[in-house]
Design a protein around this motif. Structure first.
Motif, short mmCIF file in Angstrom:
data_model
loop_
_atom_site.label_atom_id
_atom_site.label_comp_id
_atom_site.label_asym_id
_atom_site.label_seq_id
_atom_site.Cartn_x
_atom_site.Cartn_y
_atom_site.Cartn_z
N LYS A 90 0.83 -1.20 0.00
CA LYS A 90 0.00 0.00 0.00
C LYS A 90 0.87 1.26 0.00
CE LYS A 90 -4.05 -2.02 2.25
NZ LYS A 90 -4.99 -1.94 3.39
N GLU A 91 2.01 1.21 0.67
CA GLU A 91 2.90 2.37 0.70
C GLU A 91 3.42 2.68 -0.70
OE1 GLU A 91 2.35 0.72 4.57
OE2 GLU A 91 3.22 -0.24 2.79
N ASP A 92 3.82 1.64 -1.43
CA ASP A 92 4.32 1.85 -2.79
C ASP A 92 3.19 2.30 -3.72
OD1 ASP A 92 6.78 1.13 -1.90
OD2 ASP A 92 6.84 -0.83 -2.89
N ALA A 93 1.99 1.73 -3.52
CA ALA A 93 0.85 2.13 -4.34
C ALA A 93 0.54 3.61 -4.15
CB ALA A 93 -0.36 1.28 -4.00
N ALA A 94 0.65 4.10 -2.90
CA ALA A 94 0.38 5.52 -2.63
C ALA A 94 1.41 6.40 -3.31
CB ALA A 94 0.39 5.76 -1.12
N ILE A 95 2.68 6.00 -3.28
CA ILE A 95 3.74 6.78 -3.94
C ILE A 95 3.51 6.82 -5.45
CG2 ILE A 95 6.21 6.80 -4.48
CD1 ILE A 95 6.70 5.74 -1.64
N MET A 96 3.10 5.69 -6.02
CA MET A 96 2.84 5.63 -7.46
C MET A 96 1.67 6.54 -7.84
SD MET A 96 4.74 3.21 -9.16
CE MET A 96 3.76 2.19 -10.24
N LEU A 97 0.61 6.51 -7.05
CA LEU A 97 -0.55 7.34 -7.35
C LEU A 97 -0.21 8.83 -7.27
CD1 LEU A 97 -3.34 5.32 -5.53
CD2 LEU A 97 -3.38 5.96 -7.95
N ARG A 98 0.60 9.21 -6.30
CA ARG A 98 0.99 10.62 -6.20
C ARG A 98 1.84 11.03 -7.39
NH1 ARG A 98 2.39 8.94 -0.70
NH2 ARG A 98 0.47 9.14 0.55
N HIS A 99 2.69 10.12 -7.86
CA HIS A 99 3.51 10.43 -9.03
C HIS A 99 2.64 10.67 -10.26
CE1 HIS A 99 6.80 10.33 -11.91
NE2 HIS A 99 6.17 9.37 -12.59
N PHE A 100 1.55 9.92 -10.39
CA PHE A 100 0.64 10.06 -11.53
C PHE A 100 -0.52 11.01 -11.23
CE2 PHE A 100 2.83 6.22 -12.83
CZ PHE A 100 2.88 6.34 -14.21
N ARG A 101 -0.38 11.81 -10.19
CA ARG A 101 -1.39 12.81 -9.81
C ARG A 101 -2.76 12.16 -9.65
NH1 ARG A 101 -1.27 18.31 -13.00
NH2 ARG A 101 -2.59 18.78 -11.19
N TRP A 102 -2.76 10.97 -9.06
CA TRP A 102 -3.98 10.24 -8.71
C TRP A 102 -4.81 9.87 -9.93
CZ3 TRP A 102 -4.24 8.40 -3.88
CH2 TRP A 102 -3.40 8.99 -2.93
N ASN A 103 -4.14 9.73 -11.08
CA ASN A 103 -4.79 9.21 -12.27
C ASN A 103 -4.60 7.70 -12.30
OD1 ASN A 103 -5.57 8.48 -14.91
ND2 ASN A 103 -5.03 10.51 -15.70
N LYS A 104 -5.54 7.01 -11.71
CA LYS A 104 -5.42 5.55 -11.51
C LYS A 104 -5.33 4.80 -12.82
CE LYS A 104 -9.19 3.70 -10.41
NZ LYS A 104 -10.44 3.43 -9.67
N GLU A 105 -6.16 5.16 -13.80
CA GLU A 105 -6.18 4.45 -15.07
C GLU A 105 -4.85 4.58 -15.80
OE1 GLU A 105 -8.51 6.46 -13.98
OE2 GLU A 105 -10.09 4.98 -13.58
N ARG A 106 -4.30 5.80 -15.81
CA ARG A 106 -3.01 6.01 -16.50
C ARG A 106 -1.90 5.24 -15.80
NH1 ARG A 106 0.44 11.32 -16.21
NH2 ARG A 106 2.20 10.74 -17.52
N LEU A 107 -1.91 5.22 -14.48
CA LEU A 107 -0.91 4.47 -13.71
C LEU A 107 -0.93 3.00 -14.08
CD1 LEU A 107 0.94 3.59 -11.38
CD2 LEU A 107 -1.00 3.85 -9.83
N ILE A 108 -2.10 2.40 -14.06
CA ILE A 108 -2.20 0.96 -14.34
C ILE A 108 -1.78 0.66 -15.78
CG2 ILE A 108 -3.83 -0.96 -14.54
CD1 ILE A 108 -5.41 0.31 -12.23
N GLU A 109 -2.21 1.49 -16.72
CA GLU A 109 -1.88 1.27 -18.13
C GLU A 109 -0.37 1.33 -18.37
OE1 GLU A 109 -2.71 3.35 -22.50
OE2 GLU A 109 -3.83 4.00 -20.72
N GLU A 110 0.29 2.36 -17.82
CA GLU A 110 1.73 2.51 -18.05
C GLU A 110 2.53 1.47 -17.28
OE1 GLU A 110 3.50 6.29 -18.01
OE2 GLU A 110 1.80 7.33 -18.94
#
Length: 532
Positions: A90-110
């Protein structure tokens, strides 16, 4: 609708409402302006009363208010979803989401396409060590403070760069408390881009700093989303969600009301400025604040020497002027040569003289421009001052209600009509104030006349209510005056709604003609100056 409560509405929260400025669904030409979902979902938030929408009318803006707990809940839900889909902590998922400005779909796709590259860019690439924890390692020497010792506790993230706990803690205190950083705090090692996570922070710092860290993360979450903004009221911690796009601010004035009671424009965060669009408000405030009108006064009250162009102010009654700089003698009235005055053929009424005509025309235009500005500014300033006075009255309303209750024997509920009247006065004066800024930039046409009629009706109603409201307590206790105040309060609110609905409808459908270009304000600024 008889009060501000009738305007308050909700917006469906969630990913469907998240819209960016790249969409092509422009509002212009849309007969039925409705960019919001009608049915609210079960997302947390402070619900507000829903309103029905009229066809083509954009006066009612859907929105939703969120508390800090609501904002945290939204983040947790997205973190849990990414945690399950990508099978990361969950900690890594939070860092990833902040990097993608909470754009979940773009994060998962990339991430599915280039996982290693995405992890590196997000600050999770280097993983030389195990899970982060405090340890005591024999022979360890801290590279920051050079301390060593058998009992020295140290800490390292997965990148493996280890420092003593005290140095790490001091580094985090500086980043969070002094620099206000939270989302992108990197490892202290030079060149390492590993981002510290919430679990590591819990191991190192005191609870009060963890709380500050979480506040900063919430602020980053709101600031990263175009559809979320903080309420600008002092000491308010709420955020407001409204999916009106920046490119549509020339078509709608997105006014929202926070749960704290503060009404503001979602587009520019200024206090409620209906019916004026944000760009007009910006121009008007700049015009009122800078020295542009000082230049207008100089143009209206001074002239330039026809020979050397020096600025001259008339300091006496005689029209025979002599420039102190070049000694040129001319007539103040017609700007012609003074030597030609008194001859049989020359007089100041001869408008066909080119030089004199141009000077008089410039003077007349300057005076008209200044008089027009002062007409609207004086009325704008008058309602602003009246609103402040009404606010003072509003602050004394409760005392007045108590006195009326004592003098007349009415119950507390029965004297609430004074509170309603006070609120109506405050809200209507705020609207009237901005109608004059709005009117200053309007081009004259049939719609302008309708607008001015609505403006006049509201202004007369407000002045009548204000006069009733300031009556002595003895008169306020009379049943007839109470009924008159209640009727006039409802009438003021209705007239305000009528005015705002009319201006909003014409704004959304592009019917207004302005003296400035709302789409391209920079290029229009110079040309607009001469027209207004």
């Amino acid at each position: 609708m008889d009060s501000d409560e009738d305007f308050v509405s909700t917006i469906s929260s969630g990913d469907d409402a998240m819209q960016d400025d790249t969409d092509n669904d422009d509002l212009s030409g849309a007969e039925d302006f409705d960019v919001f979902d009608d049915e609210p979902d079960d997302e947390p938030g402070i619900p507000s009363q829903k309103v029905s929408k009229s066809k083509g009318v954009t006066f009612d803006i859907n929105y939703k208010v969120y508390t800090p707990d609501d904002i945290q809940h939204q983040q947790d839900d997205m973190v849990n979803e990414v945690n399950m889909i990508l099978e990361m902590s969950k900690e890594d998922a939070a860092i990833m989401l902040r990097h993608f400005r909470w754009n979940k779909e773009r994060l998962i796709e990339e991430y599915m396409d280039r996982p290693s590259r995405v992890l590196e860019a997000a600050g999770l690439g280097s993983s030389a060590g195990g899970p982060p924890k405090l340890e005591t390692i024999a022979g360890f020497v801290c590279d920051i403070c050079c301390e060593d010792g058998d009992g020295l506790r140290s800490f390292a993230m997965k990148c493996g760069h280890r420092y003593c706990a005290d140095c790490y803690r001091q580094y985090l205190v500086q980043k969070i408390r002094e620099e206000g950083e939270a989302a992108r705090i990197q490892c202290p090692s030079e060149g390492c881009h590993r981002i510290i996570d919430a679990r590591s922070l819990d191991l190192l710092v005191a609870p009060d700093l963890v709380e500050r860290y979480q506040e900063l993360l919430n602020r980053t979450y709101v600031e990263d989303k175009d559809v979320l903004k903080w309420c600008p009221a002092p000491d308010c911690e709420n955020a407001v969600e409204c999916p009106v796009k920046k490119k549509d601010l020339d078509k709608v004035v997105p006014t929202v009301a926070c749960a704290c009671g503060h009404r503001f424009c979602f587009g520019c965060i200024l206090t409620d400025h209906q019916p004026a669009p944000c760009e007009l408000v910006k121009k008007w405030l700049k015009k009122c604040a800078d020295d542009s009108e000082t230049a207008n006064w100089i143009s209206a009250n001074t002239k330039e020497c026809p020979k050397c162009n020096s600025t001259i102010e008339k300091n006496g009654g005689c029209n025979h002027m002599t420039c102190r700089k070049c000694k040129h003698e001319f007539c103040w009235m017609c700007m012609g040569l003074w030597s030609e005055h008194g001859t049989s053929w020359y007089n100041c009424s001869r408008f066909e003289e080119r030089s004199g005509t141009e000077a008089r025309d410039a003077q007349a235009r300057s005076r008209v421009s200044l008089e027009r500005y002062l007409h609207y500014y004086n009325r704008y300033a008058n309602h602003e001052q009246s609103a402040r006075l009404d606010k003072d009255i509003y602050q004394k309303t409760e005392k007045k209600m108590v006195q009326l209750q004592t003098a007349s024997g009415m119950s507390w509920i029965e004297v609430q009509y004074l509170n309603s009247a006070s609120q109506a006065l405050q809200t209507c004066r705020q609207t009237l104030k901005w109608t004059y800024a709005f009117a200053f930039y309007l081009a004259r046409n049939n719609l302008t006349e309708i607008f001015e009629d609505n403006q006049k009706d509201l202004e007369l109603a407000v002045e009548a209510l204000s006069e009733m409201f300031e009556k002595p307590i003895g008169e306020l206790s009379e049943p007839k005056l109470k009924v008159d105040i209640m009727d006039k309060t409802a009438y003021c609110n209705r007239r305000r709604v009528i005015l705002l609905e009319d201006t909003a409808d014409n704004l959304a459908n592009g019917r207004w003609t302005f003296n400035v270009d709302l789409k391209n304000p920079t290029s229009a600024a110079s040309s607009a100056t001469s027209r207004v």
